[in-house]
Design a protein around this motif. Structure first.
Motif, PDB file in Angstrom:
ATOM      1  N   ILE A 115       0.855  -1.182   0.000  1.00  0.00           N
ATOM      2  CA  ILE A 115       0.000   0.000   0.000  1.00  0.00           C
ATOM      3  C   ILE A 115       0.897   1.239   0.000  1.00  0.00           C
ATOM      4  CG2 ILE A 115      -1.982  -1.017   1.206  1.00  0.00           C
ATOM      5  CD1 ILE A 115      -0.948   0.243   3.771  1.00  0.00           C
ATOM      6  N   THR A 116       0.313   2.360  -0.396  1.00  0.00           N
ATOM      7  CA  THR A 116       1.036   3.628  -0.303  1.00  0.00           C
ATOM      8  C   THR A 116       0.213   4.582   0.544  1.00  0.00           C
ATOM      9  OG1 THR A 116       2.131   3.301  -2.428  1.00  0.00           O
ATOM     10  CG2 THR A 116       2.000   5.555  -1.617  1.00  0.00           C
ATOM     11  N   VAL A 117       0.897   5.251   1.475  1.00  0.00           N
ATOM     12  CA  VAL A 117       0.222   6.189   2.373  1.00  0.00           C
ATOM     13  C   VAL A 117       0.983   7.507   2.409  1.00  0.00           C
ATOM     14  CG1 VAL A 117      -0.778   4.401   3.866  1.00  0.00           C
ATOM     15  CG2 VAL A 117       1.493   5.302   4.394  1.00  0.00           C
ATOM     16  N   ALA A 118       0.265   8.541   2.796  1.00  0.00           N
ATOM     17  CA  ALA A 118       0.899   9.837   3.000  1.00  0.00           C
ATOM     18  C   ALA A 118       1.320   9.931   4.464  1.00  0.00           C
ATOM     19  CB  ALA A 118      -0.087  10.952   2.675  1.00  0.00           C
ATOM     20  N   VAL A 119       2.487  10.530   4.706  1.00  0.00           N
ATOM     21  CA  VAL A 119       2.962  10.763   6.067  1.00  0.00           C
ATOM     22  C   VAL A 119       2.537  12.173   6.472  1.00  0.00           C
ATOM     23  CG1 VAL A 119       5.009  10.919   7.540  1.00  0.00           C
ATOM     24  CG2 VAL A 119       4.924   9.231   5.678  1.00  0.00           C
ATOM     25  N   GLY A 120       1.836  12.287   7.599  1.00  0.00           N
ATOM     26  CA  GLY A 120       1.378  13.608   8.034  1.00  0.00           C
ATOM     27  C   GLY A 120       0.324  14.146   7.078  1.00  0.00           C
ATOM     28  N   THR A 121       0.456  15.420   6.744  1.00  0.00           N
ATOM     29  CA  THR A 121      -0.549  16.066   5.895  1.00  0.00           C
ATOM     30  C   THR A 121      -0.091  16.048   4.443  1.00  0.00           C
ATOM     31  OG1 THR A 121      -0.965  17.522   7.760  1.00  0.00           O
ATOM     32  CG2 THR A 121      -1.961  18.141   5.647  1.00  0.00           C
ATOM     33  N   PRO A 122      -0.826  15.358   3.567  1.00  0.00           N
ATOM     34  CA  PRO A 122      -0.385  15.229   2.176  1.00  0.00           C
ATOM     35  C   PRO A 122      -0.710  16.459   1.344  1.00  0.00           C
ATOM     36  CG  PRO A 122      -2.406  13.991   2.517  1.00  0.00           C
ATOM     37  CD  PRO A 122      -2.062  14.609   3.839  1.00  0.00           C
ATOM     38  N   SER A 123       0.140  16.710   0.347  1.00  0.00           N
ATOM     39  CA  SER A 123      -0.182  17.712  -0.664  1.00  0.00           C
ATOM     40  C   SER A 123      -1.260  17.140  -1.579  1.00  0.00           C
ATOM     41  CB  SER A 123       1.075  18.022  -1.489  1.00  0.00           C
ATOM     42  OG  SER A 123       1.466  16.860  -2.192  1.00  0.00           O
ATOM     43  N   GLU A 124      -1.865  18.026  -2.354  1.00  0.00           N
ATOM     44  CA  GLU A 124      -2.859  17.618  -3.358  1.00  0.00           C
ATOM     45  C   GLU A 124      -2.243  16.616  -4.336  1.00  0.00           C
ATOM     46  OE1 GLU A 124      -6.431  17.347  -4.675  1.00  0.00           O
ATOM     47  OE2 GLU A 124      -5.942  18.672  -2.975  1.00  0.00           O
ATOM     48  N   LYS A 125      -0.980  16.861  -4.680  1.00  0.00           N
ATOM     49  CA  LYS A 125      -0.249  16.015  -5.634  1.00  0.00           C
ATOM     50  C   LYS A 125      -0.119  14.581  -5.107  1.00  0.00           C
ATOM     51  CE  LYS A 125       4.238  16.243  -8.028  1.00  0.00           C
ATOM     52  NZ  LYS A 125       5.526  16.958  -8.099  1.00  0.00           N
ATOM     53  N   VAL A 126       0.225  14.460  -3.833  1.00  0.00           N
ATOM     54  CA  VAL A 126       0.393  13.134  -3.220  1.00  0.00           C
ATOM     55  C   VAL A 126      -0.961  12.426  -3.103  1.00  0.00           C
ATOM     56  CG1 VAL A 126       0.915  11.995  -1.004  1.00  0.00           C
ATOM     57  CG2 VAL A 126       2.553  13.613  -2.007  1.00  0.00           C
ATOM     58  N   THR A 127      -1.969  13.165  -2.694  1.00  0.00           N
ATOM     59  CA  THR A 127      -3.311  12.583  -2.549  1.00  0.00           C
ATOM     60  C   THR A 127      -3.786  12.004  -3.874  1.00  0.00           C
ATOM     61  OG1 THR A 127      -3.799  14.181  -0.825  1.00  0.00           O
ATOM     62  CG2 THR A 127      -5.692  13.094  -1.848  1.00  0.00           C
ATOM     63  N   ARG A 128      -3.568  12.739  -4.943  1.00  0.00           N
ATOM     64  CA  ARG A 128      -4.044  12.296  -6.250  1.00  0.00           C
ATOM     65  C   ARG A 128      -3.226  11.095  -6.753  1.00  0.00           C
ATOM     66  NH1 ARG A 128      -2.965  14.180 -11.532  1.00  0.00           N
ATOM     67  NH2 ARG A 128      -4.427  13.086 -12.895  1.00  0.00           N
ATOM     68  N   LEU A 129      -1.915  11.141  -6.554  1.00  0.00           N
ATOM     69  CA  LEU A 129      -1.061  10.016  -6.971  1.00  0.00           C
ATOM     70  C   LEU A 129      -1.511   8.728  -6.280  1.00  0.00           C
ATOM     71  CD1 LEU A 129       1.498   8.723  -8.248  1.00  0.00           C
ATOM     72  CD2 LEU A 129       2.744   9.468  -6.194  1.00  0.00           C
ATOM     73  N   ILE A 130      -1.763   8.807  -4.987  1.00  0.00           N
ATOM     74  CA  ILE A 130      -2.169   7.621  -4.228  1.00  0.00           C
ATOM     75  C   ILE A 130      -3.525   7.127  -4.726  1.00  0.00           C
ATOM     76  CG2 ILE A 130      -2.892   6.811  -1.937  1.00  0.00           C
ATOM     77  CD1 ILE A 130      -0.656   8.583  -0.745  1.00  0.00           C
ATOM     78  N   ALA A 131      -4.449   8.036  -4.942  1.00  0.00           N
ATOM     79  CA  ALA A 131      -5.793   7.640  -5.392  1.00  0.00           C
ATOM     80  C   ALA A 131      -5.741   6.957  -6.757  1.00  0.00           C
ATOM     81  CB  ALA A 131      -6.707   8.864  -5.436  1.00  0.00           C
ATOM     82  N   VAL A 132      -4.939   7.502  -7.662  1.00  0.00           N
ATOM     83  CA  VAL A 132      -4.852   6.928  -9.014  1.00  0.00           C
ATOM     84  C   VAL A 132      -4.194   5.540  -8.964  1.00  0.00           C
ATOM     85  CG1 VAL A 132      -3.723   7.193 -11.276  1.00  0.00           C
ATOM     86  CG2 VAL A 132      -4.940   9.125 -10.247  1.00  0.00           C
ATOM     87  N   THR A 133      -3.160   5.389  -8.149  1.00  0.00           N
ATOM     88  CA  THR A 133      -2.468   4.090  -8.099  1.00  0.00           C
ATOM     89  C   THR A 133      -3.354   3.030  -7.449  1.00  0.00           C
ATOM     90  OG1 THR A 133      -0.428   5.358  -7.853  1.00  0.00           O
ATOM     91  CG2 THR A 133      -0.283   2.981  -7.514  1.00  0.00           C
ATOM     92  N   ARG A 134      -4.102   3.429  -6.411  1.00  0.00           N
ATOM     93  CA  ARG A 134      -5.030   2.486  -5.779  1.00  0.00           C
ATOM     94  C   ARG A 134      -6.113   2.042  -6.780  1.00  0.00           C
ATOM     95  NH1 ARG A 134      -6.976   5.427  -1.878  1.00  0.00           N
ATOM     96  NH2 ARG A 134      -5.805   4.636  -0.105  1.00  0.00           N
ATOM     97  N   GLU A 135      -6.625   3.002  -7.529  1.00  0.00           N
ATOM     98  CA  GLU A 135      -7.640   2.697  -8.540  1.00  0.00           C
ATOM     99  C   GLU A 135      -7.053   1.818  -9.654  1.00  0.00           C
ATOM    100  OE1 GLU A 135     -10.769   2.876  -8.805  1.00  0.00           O
ATOM    101  OE2 GLU A 135     -11.133   2.735 -10.972  1.00  0.00           O
ATOM    102  N   ALA A 136      -5.779   2.021  -9.992  1.00  0.00           N
ATOM    103  CA  ALA A 136      -5.134   1.176 -11.009  1.00  0.00           C
ATOM    104  C   ALA A 136      -5.124  -0.280 -10.547  1.00  0.00           C
ATOM    105  CB  ALA A 136      -3.714   1.668 -11.281  1.00  0.00           C
ATOM    106  N   LEU A 137      -4.840  -0.504  -9.266  1.00  0.00           N
ATOM    107  CA  LEU A 137      -4.861  -1.882  -8.748  1.00  0.00           C
ATOM    108  C   LEU A 137      -6.283  -2.432  -8.782  1.00  0.00           C
ATOM    109  CD1 LEU A 137      -3.700  -4.420  -7.462  1.00  0.00           C
ATOM    110  CD2 LEU A 137      -3.888  -3.291  -5.227  1.00  0.00           C
TER     111      LEU A 137
END
Ligand code: MF3
Ligand code: CO
Length: 275
Positions: A115-137
């Motif tokens: 899994i991929t998680v954000a540490v602390g408070t994520p930027s918009e960029k990190v939030t979107r990257l994680i969402a897209v990769t999770r959806e890809a799986l």
């Protein structure tokens, strides 16, 4: 050689999958600013020991030219794509993106998930990257239907991720899994619909899209393990071990609920991903 797994064999892989899910839950919950990746590795080691499982990552050596892998999990931070080595000197900081990859063996049967998680408070960029990769799986799993082909899985990942403007890592991919962590077939995260080996009833696959914000190219650091994006862009990774059945893919590394305890008697209680 591609092997077919029976329900009894898959029940053991599910036990390994539950250990993996527990490791991912515990380490991701602990991944706060100031915590080291070495500390996350210790948490994983303790869970493996407590559950009477064994690690398939620790001392893993794909070839004699590579040093045995020194961790129980992989912790890949920011531009690290996969196989980042946990270290007592690597402190996580606010805003980091952290991929955690874990595996376990129970009674000789393997499971593997990330899994991929954000540490602390994520930027918009990190939030979107994680969402897209999770959806890809999620799309990869949904494409893993008996009668479909490996190219359908790769196409599902590639078309979605590239449509979102990101790079799909090509040099690494998913794999068969069972008696060994890496079995045939190799499962690329790119492909052409209706091409490649057919997905057969009873196959177990580890599906694992790796997504870079920038270009898809990667290189390996001097430690012999850590894979980073060539352009230093942020990267994310999600992985599940699944069992392919005529009723659809069954996720073996899902955290699950109490109902999953009946595995072995009642495999139908496992979470199925709708087609
Ligand atoms: N989960 C990784 C994979 O799917 C394996 C990690 S490599 C290791 O290939 F060395 F850490 F074990
Ligand atoms: Co894997």
């Amino acid at each position: 050689m591609v092997t077919i797994k029976s329900a009894a064999e898959v029940a053991k892989m599910r036990e390994a999958g539950k250990v993996v899910a527990e490791i991912l839950a515990a380490t991701s919950a602990a991944a706060k600013p100031g915590v080291t990746t070495g500390e996350l590795d210790r948490i994983a080691r303790e869970i493996i020991e407590r559950r009477g499982a064994a690690s398939n990552f620790l001392d893993y050596q794909p070839s004699p030219h590579v040093n045995p892998y020194p961790g129980t999990i992989c912790t890949s931070v920011n531009s690290e794509v996969v196989h980042g080595i946990p270290s007592a000197r690597r402190k996580l900081k606010d805003g980091d993106v952290l991929a955690i990859d874990a595996g376990a063996i129970v009674d000789g049967w393997h499971a593997d998930a990330a899994i991929t998680v954000a540490v602390g408070t994520p930027s918009e960029k990190v939030t979107r990257l994680i969402a897209v990769t999770r959806e890809a799986l999620r799309r990869a799993i949904a494409a893993a239907r008996v009668g479909a082909r490996l190219g359908d899985i790769g196409h599902a990942v590639q078309s979605y991720v590239e449509g979102e403007g990101y790079g799909v890592v090509r040099h690494y991919g998913g794999h068969g899994i069972g008696r060994a962590m890496h079995e045939d077939p190799h499962v690329p995260n790119l492909g052409t619909p209706d091409r490649g080996a057919p997905i057969r009833e009873g196959m177990c696959l580890a599906l694992e899209p790796m997504v870079n914000v920038g270009r898809p190219e990667t290189r390996v650091l001097a430690d012999g393990w850590t894979v980073v994006s060539e352009d230093s862009s942020l990267s994310a990774h999600f992985e599940h071990t699944i069992w392919c059945t005529s009723e659809g893919p069954v996720v073996l590394t899902d955290p699950g609920s109490g109902a999953d305890e009946r595995i072995g008697r009642e495999l139908g209680t496992l979470r199925r991903v709708p087609a």
